[in-house]
Design an enzyme around this catalytic site. Sequence first.
Site, mmCIF file in Angstrom:
data_model
loop_
_atom_site.group_PDB
_atom_site.id
_atom_site.type_symbol
_atom_site.label_atom_id
_atom_site.label_comp_id
_atom_site.label_asym_id
_atom_site.label_seq_id
_atom_site.Cartn_x
_atom_site.Cartn_y
_atom_site.Cartn_z
ATOM 1 N N LYS A 1 0.892 -1.114 0.026
ATOM 2 C CA LYS A 1 -0.132 0.261 0.015
ATOM 3 C C LYS A 1 0.839 1.212 -0.043
ATOM 4 O O LYS A 1 0.468 2.275 -0.622
ATOM 5 C CB LYS A 1 -0.998 -0.055 1.211
ATOM 6 C CG LYS A 1 -0.309 0.188 2.516
ATOM 7 C CD LYS A 1 -1.372 0.133 3.553
ATOM 8 C CE LYS A 1 -0.843 0.192 5.145
ATOM 9 N NZ LYS A 1 0.044 1.370 5.151
ATOM 10 N N THR A 2 2.013 1.042 0.690
ATOM 11 C CA THR A 2 2.793 2.407 0.819
ATOM 12 C C THR A 2 3.395 2.689 -0.635
ATOM 13 O O THR A 2 3.553 3.895 -1.044
ATOM 14 C CB THR A 2 3.936 2.203 1.771
ATOM 15 O OG1 THR A 2 3.389 1.790 3.018
ATOM 16 C CG2 THR A 2 4.726 3.499 1.661
ATOM 17 N N ASP B 1 -3.771 7.330 4.295
ATOM 18 C CA ASP B 1 -3.480 6.224 4.991
ATOM 19 C C ASP B 1 -3.997 5.551 5.825
ATOM 20 O O ASP B 1 -4.628 6.228 6.846
ATOM 21 C CB ASP B 1 -1.999 6.016 4.993
ATOM 22 C CG ASP B 1 -1.149 4.705 4.881
ATOM 23 O OD1 ASP B 1 -1.798 3.703 4.558
ATOM 24 O OD2 ASP B 1 -0.022 4.557 5.519
ATOM 25 N N GLU B 2 -4.190 4.018 6.029
ATOM 26 C CA GLU B 2 -4.949 3.315 7.327
ATOM 27 C C GLU B 2 -6.343 4.101 7.398
ATOM 28 O O GLU B 2 -6.523 4.225 8.578
ATOM 29 C CB GLU B 2 -3.923 3.722 8.541
ATOM 30 C CG GLU B 2 -2.416 3.283 8.332
ATOM 31 C CD GLU B 2 -2.125 1.432 8.244
ATOM 32 O OE1 GLU B 2 -3.474 0.805 8.125
ATOM 33 O OE2 GLU B 2 -1.137 1.082 8.175
ATOM 34 N N GLN C 1 -7.622 -5.174 9.355
ATOM 35 C CA GLN C 1 -6.759 -4.490 10.550
ATOM 36 C C GLN C 1 -7.070 -3.424 11.033
ATOM 37 O O GLN C 1 -6.377 -2.770 11.883
ATOM 38 C CB GLN C 1 -5.455 -4.125 9.493
ATOM 39 C CG GLN C 1 -5.014 -5.572 8.752
ATOM 40 C CD GLN C 1 -3.648 -4.991 7.886
ATOM 41 O OE1 GLN C 1 -2.521 -4.868 8.631
ATOM 42 N NE2 GLN C 1 -3.682 -4.982 6.592
ATOM 43 N N ARG D 1 2.447 -10.174 10.501
ATOM 44 C CA ARG D 1 3.769 -9.500 10.643
ATOM 45 C C ARG D 1 4.672 -10.393 10.392
ATOM 46 O O ARG D 1 5.885 -10.069 10.171
ATOM 47 C CB ARG D 1 3.986 -8.834 11.995
ATOM 48 C CG ARG D 1 2.913 -7.975 12.674
ATOM 49 C CD ARG D 1 2.839 -6.823 11.827
ATOM 50 N NE ARG D 1 1.417 -7.048 11.107
ATOM 51 C CZ ARG D 1 1.024 -6.377 9.827
ATOM 52 N NH1 ARG D 1 2.090 -5.217 9.630
ATOM 53 N NH2 ARG D 1 0.106 -6.706 9.145
#
Length: 721
Positions: free
Chosen positions: A28-29, A214-215, A245, A586
């Site tokens: 996504k980044t 973002d997020e 998430q 993670r």
Amino acid sequence: MDLNEKQKEAVETLEGPLLVIAGAGSGKTRVLTYRIANLISHRKINPEEILAVTFTNKAAREMKERVEKILKRDVSHLWISTFHSSCVRILRQEITALGYSSRFVIYDDQDQLIVIKNCLKQLGWDEKMLSPRAAHSRISTAKNKGLTPKKLLKRALSSYDEKVCELYQMYQEALQKADAVDFDDLLFLTVDLFQKFPLVLEKYQKKFQYCLVDEYQDTNHMQYLWVKLLVEQHKNICVVGDEDQSIYSWRGADISNILSFEKDFPRARVIKLEENYRSTKNIIEAASGVIARNQSRKAKKLWTQNEEGAQLQVLSLQDEYHEARTVAGEIAKHFEEGEPLRSFAIFYRTNAQSRVFEEVLRQHNLPYQIYGGMHFYGRSEIKDILAYFRLILNPKDDVSFLRVVNTPVRGIGKTTLEKLHALAEAHTLSLYEACKQFNPADKFSPFIELIEKLKKQEGSLQDLYHRLLDETRTVQLLKKEETIESQGRIENLEELESALGEYVRRNPKATLEKYLEEISLVSDLDKLDENQDFIRLMTLHSAKGLEFSTVFMVGFEEGLFPHALRDDAFEDIEEERRLCYVGMTRAKENLYLTYAASRRIHGQPQYNLSSRFLNEIPSQYVTFVDLRQRTTRKKVILSPARHPERSEGSPIFSDEIYADDFNQDSDSLFSPGMRLRHPSFGTGVICRIEGQEENMKLTIKFDSGAIKKFLAAQTPLEKLA
């Protein structure tokens, strides 16, 4: 551009509303940074017309660095920052319209509690009647929902609620009098500004022609409202997130913001990023098997081209010390084989679980760092220095004045301060202003002289810092103590000097005001140095956004994870499951999941069932290892009717839950997984055992779905075969 098909589609869709559903590790980044670069290089958009917001300074820095690398040019005028940093920049320009000065200070949690306690004292209320921390939480929640004291009062259902509203009103007045804001005010006041002053809102709507968030799944109501107001005219809004998430409802995050995006923007385009680049196939399939149980989610299937990898290791252990020794032993073994310690992380549900791991890791001489504990800038000796800095800038800051007026000791007693308070109140002045103007006691003179000297100090921030240490003899006084604690404080002050130097190097035109602003918005995880060779210990909530080669997720027990403080309600269990999914994803190569047969909580032994989340992992991706000694394993079959979150035929360890039998007299012993009948509630299964003998408490989940707690010695319970 090195992008897959879906990433490229998201990067090239520049006009109108866009929702990018970005699964864990799906890049996504990369999408956000290439999208910003595309706006600048191909659409020729002025960088100053782009706003990108995220949740941590670390993420913001990474995004800006990546954009500069792609474009091979400076983009310092680009607004890539956290929500709160963006709001500070706006408020510095516009807050005078709300009656504050542009040099307002930002109070942290400790400062806020001091103000609340002072307000309680003025109201004559006992802290036992209204806990300062509880009040602080209620006020924070109200602000995150956009509720002023008057609006909150309309919702009051009791005299207690009314008292909270009265305290809230006094608290806000105290902050404004001190020319201070708290962390929640940054968004609360910016939205208030936009709503009260349409011309101010229009100014920023015209300035930011393209907005990226973002997020987005972690946004609360005020962040949602702030974004919606900014894009109301052009609707060039791109939000990136993953509802799987969303793990911060306890601090106001609202999952409905991302789930309802298409209702807010009916013409929105939706693009799903489903290819994972981080983890092995086994990890991805195992995590997907867990999160698939949730209903509040958009349909998607995470996949990867990475290798299959090792199976997940589920370790059954005796107690928390056995758990910690086993984890430390595994890390030590891999470390001896050449793997760096920074590739290992230990995740736990609660901070209290870290203590035993710290103890055992020290015994093994394995260096570690804890993230999410006490903030560096929250340490006493650091806050003292920062309080001096803040008072230099803002003489209205009574909290900072009271912190340092007698630090180091200047013989200023309680009676003297009470007289000063009365004087300040009578003349509507801050404590420092009253002290400077009337000087009610000669004991204040050296302090006033010091502050005035420091105000006139020329040179760098480091010069000011050294002058302050010299004048207060802080280091010399600590050296005289000759204790381990004082040496630690000196080392922290040296670290602060290094931090000041680093800040000046990054910001050649640095000012004291800008420095204080930056550190007030920093989090512990922003300082995580990924190159330092330590084992990382942190809560599952702190692990968000990170990745490690090998992850140990510990404490998979009912009552601990999912946590007992969360209700067994649909929404709470779904969020706990999302937390499990975040932790699992993670891990890049190896994932260990552990649970203990018994665990001491608050000094009392507890016996819990293994977590339902372990039972939701498809069995083909798991190797189960029983490392307990002198115990046997007993099957407990839980039918879907008695375990409503499961569906018929779901793959969970061959549809079995394993409970522990400690080879004690079965006539007198209760054990997790045991079936019982209660005369009023019917049949059920023991989920948790706390305490021993006459103090033993049983948590029983009944077939009806009800969960009840009983004192075993006083409850008529029939054991079933």
